[in-house]
Design a protein around this motif. Structure first.
Motif, PDB file in Angstrom:
ATOM      1  N   ILE A   1      31.683  41.976  45.047  1.00  0.00           N
ATOM      2  CA  ILE A   1      31.514  41.539  46.462  1.00  0.00           C
ATOM      3  C   ILE A   1      30.938  40.050  46.166  1.00  0.00           C
ATOM      4  CG2 ILE A   1      29.742  41.449  48.310  1.00  0.00           C
ATOM      5  CD1 ILE A   1      30.070  44.334  48.258  1.00  0.00           C
ATOM      6  N   TYR A   2      30.292  39.661  45.112  1.00  0.00           N
ATOM      7  CA  TYR A   2      29.655  38.595  45.021  1.00  0.00           C
ATOM      8  C   TYR A   2      30.812  37.338  44.547  1.00  0.00           C
ATOM      9  CZ  TYR A   2      27.360  34.781  42.060  1.00  0.00           C
ATOM     10  OH  TYR A   2      26.879  33.397  41.717  1.00  0.00           O
ATOM     11  N   GLN A   3      31.916  38.064  43.608  1.00  0.00           N
ATOM     12  CA  GLN A   3      32.898  37.196  43.183  1.00  0.00           C
ATOM     13  C   GLN A   3      33.748  36.895  44.340  1.00  0.00           C
ATOM     14  OE1 GLN A   3      33.008  35.687  40.382  1.00  0.00           O
ATOM     15  NE2 GLN A   3      31.532  36.601  39.404  1.00  0.00           N
ATOM     16  N   MET A   4      34.067  37.843  45.346  1.00  0.00           N
ATOM     17  CA  MET A   4      34.943  37.584  46.531  1.00  0.00           C
ATOM     18  C   MET A   4      34.445  36.601  47.548  1.00  0.00           C
ATOM     19  SD  MET A   4      35.982  41.709  47.016  1.00  0.00           S
ATOM     20  CE  MET A   4      36.968  41.236  48.714  1.00  0.00           C
ATOM     21  N   LEU A   5      32.963  36.780  47.788  1.00  0.00           N
ATOM     22  CA  LEU A   5      32.486  35.837  48.446  1.00  0.00           C
ATOM     23  C   LEU A   5      32.124  34.489  48.162  1.00  0.00           C
ATOM     24  CD1 LEU A   5      29.728  38.169  50.228  1.00  0.00           C
ATOM     25  CD2 LEU A   5      31.793  37.464  51.207  1.00  0.00           C
ATOM     26  N   SER A   6      32.288  34.423  46.732  1.00  0.00           N
ATOM     27  CA  SER A   6      31.969  32.923  46.130  1.00  0.00           C
ATOM     28  C   SER A   6      33.137  32.245  46.069  1.00  0.00           C
ATOM     29  CB  SER A   6      31.417  33.130  44.690  1.00  0.00           C
ATOM     30  OG  SER A   6      30.068  33.939  44.720  1.00  0.00           O
ATOM     31  N   THR A   7      34.110  32.759  45.634  1.00  0.00           N
ATOM     32  CA  THR A   7      35.612  32.461  45.550  1.00  0.00           C
ATOM     33  C   THR A   7      36.482  32.280  46.557  1.00  0.00           C
ATOM     34  OG1 THR A   7      36.323  34.384  44.198  1.00  0.00           O
ATOM     35  CG2 THR A   7      35.178  32.717  42.977  1.00  0.00           C
ATOM     36  N   GLY A   8      36.401  33.527  47.283  1.00  0.00           N
ATOM     37  CA  GLY A   8      37.326  33.785  48.344  1.00  0.00           C
ATOM     38  C   GLY A   8      38.418  34.351  47.991  1.00  0.00           C
ATOM     39  N   GLU A   9      38.449  35.065  46.693  1.00  0.00           N
ATOM     40  CA  GLU A   9      39.632  35.818  46.389  1.00  0.00           C
ATOM     41  C   GLU A   9      39.547  37.165  46.729  1.00  0.00           C
ATOM     42  OE1 GLU A   9      39.514  35.443  42.101  1.00  0.00           O
ATOM     43  OE2 GLU A   9      39.828  33.371  42.021  1.00  0.00           O
ATOM     44  N   ALA A  10      40.564  37.754  46.640  1.00  0.00           N
ATOM     45  CA  ALA A  10      40.765  38.898  47.351  1.00  0.00           C
ATOM     46  C   ALA A  10      40.360  40.125  46.104  1.00  0.00           C
ATOM     47  CB  ALA A  10      42.179  39.381  47.696  1.00  0.00           C
ATOM     48  N   TRP A  11      40.155  41.323  46.361  1.00  0.00           N
ATOM     49  CA  TRP A  11      39.618  42.268  45.426  1.00  0.00           C
ATOM     50  C   TRP A  11      41.051  42.459  44.593  1.00  0.00           C
ATOM     51  CZ3 TRP A  11      40.929  47.485  44.394  1.00  0.00           C
ATOM     52  CH2 TRP A  11      40.377  48.217  43.315  1.00  0.00           C
ATOM     53  N   ASN A  12      40.892  42.192  43.298  1.00  0.00           N
ATOM     54  CA  ASN A  12      41.947  42.418  42.504  1.00  0.00           C
ATOM     55  C   ASN A  12      41.316  42.100  41.042  1.00  0.00           C
ATOM     56  OD1 ASN A  12      44.572  42.667  41.122  1.00  0.00           O
ATOM     57  ND2 ASN A  12      44.747  40.392  41.244  1.00  0.00           N
ATOM     58  N   PRO A  13      40.575  43.276  40.606  1.00  0.00           N
ATOM     59  CA  PRO A  13      40.157  43.322  39.069  1.00  0.00           C
ATOM     60  C   PRO A  13      40.802  43.110  37.927  1.00  0.00           C
ATOM     61  CG  PRO A  13      39.413  45.415  40.293  1.00  0.00           C
ATOM     62  CD  PRO A  13      40.356  44.687  41.168  1.00  0.00           C
ATOM     63  N   SER A  14      40.395  42.364  37.055  1.00  0.00           N
ATOM     64  CA  SER A  14      41.424  41.945  36.048  1.00  0.00           C
ATOM     65  C   SER A  14      41.876  42.849  35.150  1.00  0.00           C
ATOM     66  CB  SER A  14      40.483  41.172  34.865  1.00  0.00           C
ATOM     67  OG  SER A  14      39.369  41.851  34.315  1.00  0.00           O
ATOM     68  N   ASP A  15      41.494  44.080  35.191  1.00  0.00           N
ATOM     69  CA  ASP A  15      41.932  45.219  34.383  1.00  0.00           C
ATOM     70  C   ASP A  15      42.404  46.562  35.290  1.00  0.00           C
ATOM     71  OD1 ASP A  15      39.468  46.210  35.613  1.00  0.00           O
ATOM     72  OD2 ASP A  15      39.021  47.251  33.819  1.00  0.00           O
ATOM     73  N   LEU A  16      42.697  45.812  36.474  1.00  0.00           N
ATOM     74  CA  LEU A  16      43.388  46.792  37.748  1.00  0.00           C
ATOM     75  C   LEU A  16      44.818  47.332  37.046  1.00  0.00           C
ATOM     76  CD1 LEU A  16      43.137  48.099  40.410  1.00  0.00           C
ATOM     77  CD2 LEU A  16      44.287  46.204  41.213  1.00  0.00           C
TER      78      LEU A  16
END
Length: 424
Positions: free
Chosen positions: A370-385
């Motif tokens: 949530i922090y990363q999404m609200l900070s950068t505006g990027e969609a939920w997409n973990p690096s190891d998804l």
């Protein structure tokens, strides 16, 4: 020590008055002090504000004493930088403290930059937070009434909850209403059977057996009616609060966009997203990192070490309203078959750390996302998804590639014989 604020003010707030000490550092380390006492009525707080501005003091620190700091903060926040400190970090030594000394002590700590301020969101978020927290209390109160209602049935020898999945469903409610209307403790089997709906019709015998011979007196019936009426009243209140919350959200498109954004995370539904936004806001610049946010939410292990011995490292008690919402989202996320990312993570952690620690870890992962999404505006997409949601064919290809690379490494080290070429 280095002076952080040349002119600042420490405030000790109480219910009916506040004591303020303006500290001014002109030349050396030794400052000058001005002390004054004000009432907590609005006119007196405005006088306090005017006194601060007259002395060119734009930085104020006060401890968060209950809700007494809120009226002062409301009238100062537009022109003065107010820092709200945790009382645990500005508490004076016992035996040598009074209101004046407390305000001086708070000011001295603040002047040297030794006080960390609490996160205070903007006024819109604070109002939204009041509604979501009130809703949380109402839901808890309704749950208590439901337990009380179910206990009353148990005391009256009604074991209906052992047969039906929801004691407050349509069929169960109709049966209980029928029992409350009876003048004696007898039942008509045909009447009971006519009140059963859908799949419960196949359990007709079990339902009748669960209520046969019940013992319910008139005072008990009256008490159950009171509890039911209170439950209905609380439900109506929750619906009213929900409508007001939706009005507040619709008044600002940024809030609605943030909520829709968070709902893309597995396990996060609208109610949970609203609760999260009401607690942390949408401006993540208030927190220096995701770790700081997780610490503020009480999802980080504590540090308690002395003499080389580590004591309890349980998570802190912070995040009284945010933490339950995140844990609830974590429970939903680990059960999701559509998006098994957190489910796989949970299964891996559960084997090593147990179920409870694994759920807390998943809750922290969600808050970090949530922090990363609200900070950068990027969609939920973990690096190891891709490692978890990888198609079966690609997964087999990756395995074969990894095996081939491992065999080459072993051959270079002389730990595995080279493969002989196949004769043509």
């Amino acid at each position: 020590m280095k002076v952080t604020y040349k002119t600042c003010c420490g405030v000790d707030v109480h219910k009916s008055f506040l004591v303020a000490t303006i500290i001014t550092t002109t030349g050396g380390i030794q400052p000058s002090y001005q002390k004054k006492r004000f009432s907590t009525f609005n006119n007196s707080i405005l006088e306090f504000k005017h006194w601060l501005l007259e002395n060119d003091c734009h930085d104020v620190c006060m401890e968060s004493t209950g809700k007494y700091w809120v009226p002062v903060f409301n009238l100062l926040e537009d022109e003065i930088n107010v820092t709200i400190a945790n009382p645990k970090w500005v508490k004076a030594v016992k035996g040598n403290k009074d209101d004046t000394k407390d305000s001086k002590w708070i000011g001295d700590l603040f002047r040297l930059g030794l006080v960390k301020g609490r996160y205070i969101p903007c006024k819109k978020i604070r109002i939204l937070r009041e509604y979501t927290r009130y809703r949380y209390k109402l839901v808890s109160c309704r749950s208590s009434e439901k337990n009380r209602y179910q206990n009353a049935l148990t005391v009256c020898n009604v074991a209906l909850d052992s047969v039906v999945s929801d004691i407050f469903g349509k069929s169960s409610t109709s049966i209980i209403d029928y029992l409350l209307e009876q003048t004696d403790n007898s039942i008509n089997h045909e009447e009971i059977a006519s009140k059963l709906l859908r799949r419960l019709k196949s359990k007709e015998d079990a339902v009748i057996e669960s209520i046969e011979g019940y013992q319910m007196t008139d005072p008990q019936k009256y008490r159950m009616r009171l509890v039911r009426a209170h439950m209905d009243y609380i439900t109506a209140e929750i619906n009213d609060v929900d409508r007001e919350i939706e009005k507040l959200i619709s008044s600002d498109p940024d809030y609605e966009n943030a909520i829709q954004f968070l709902m893309t995370i597995p396990g996060v539904k609208r109610d949970s997203a609203i609760t999260i936004i009401s607690e942390i806001g949408i401006d993540m610049s208030q927190f220096c990192s995701s770790k700081r946010l997780c610490c503020w939410a009480g999802l980080v292990p504590g540090s308690n070490e002395s003499g080389g011995k580590k004591k309890s490292v349980r998570i802190t008690r912070a995040g009284v309203y945010l933490k339950p919402a995140l844990v609830q989202c974590a429970h939903a996320a680990v059960k999701s078959e559509k998006s098994p990312y957190y489910k796989k993570k949970y299964e891996s952690l559960m084997k090593r750390r147990g179920k409870k620690r694994a759920i807390v870890a998943i809750a922290r992962m969600i808050l970090t996302a949530i922090y990363q999404m609200l900070s950068t505006g990027e969609a939920w997409n973990p690096s190891d998804l891709y490692k978890i949601d990888m198609p079966e064919a690609l997964l087999e290809k990756q395995k074969a590639k990894a095996i081939k690379q491992a065999m080459k490494l072993l051959q270079r080290e002389g730990l595995y014989p080279p493969l002989e070429p196949i004769a043509s």
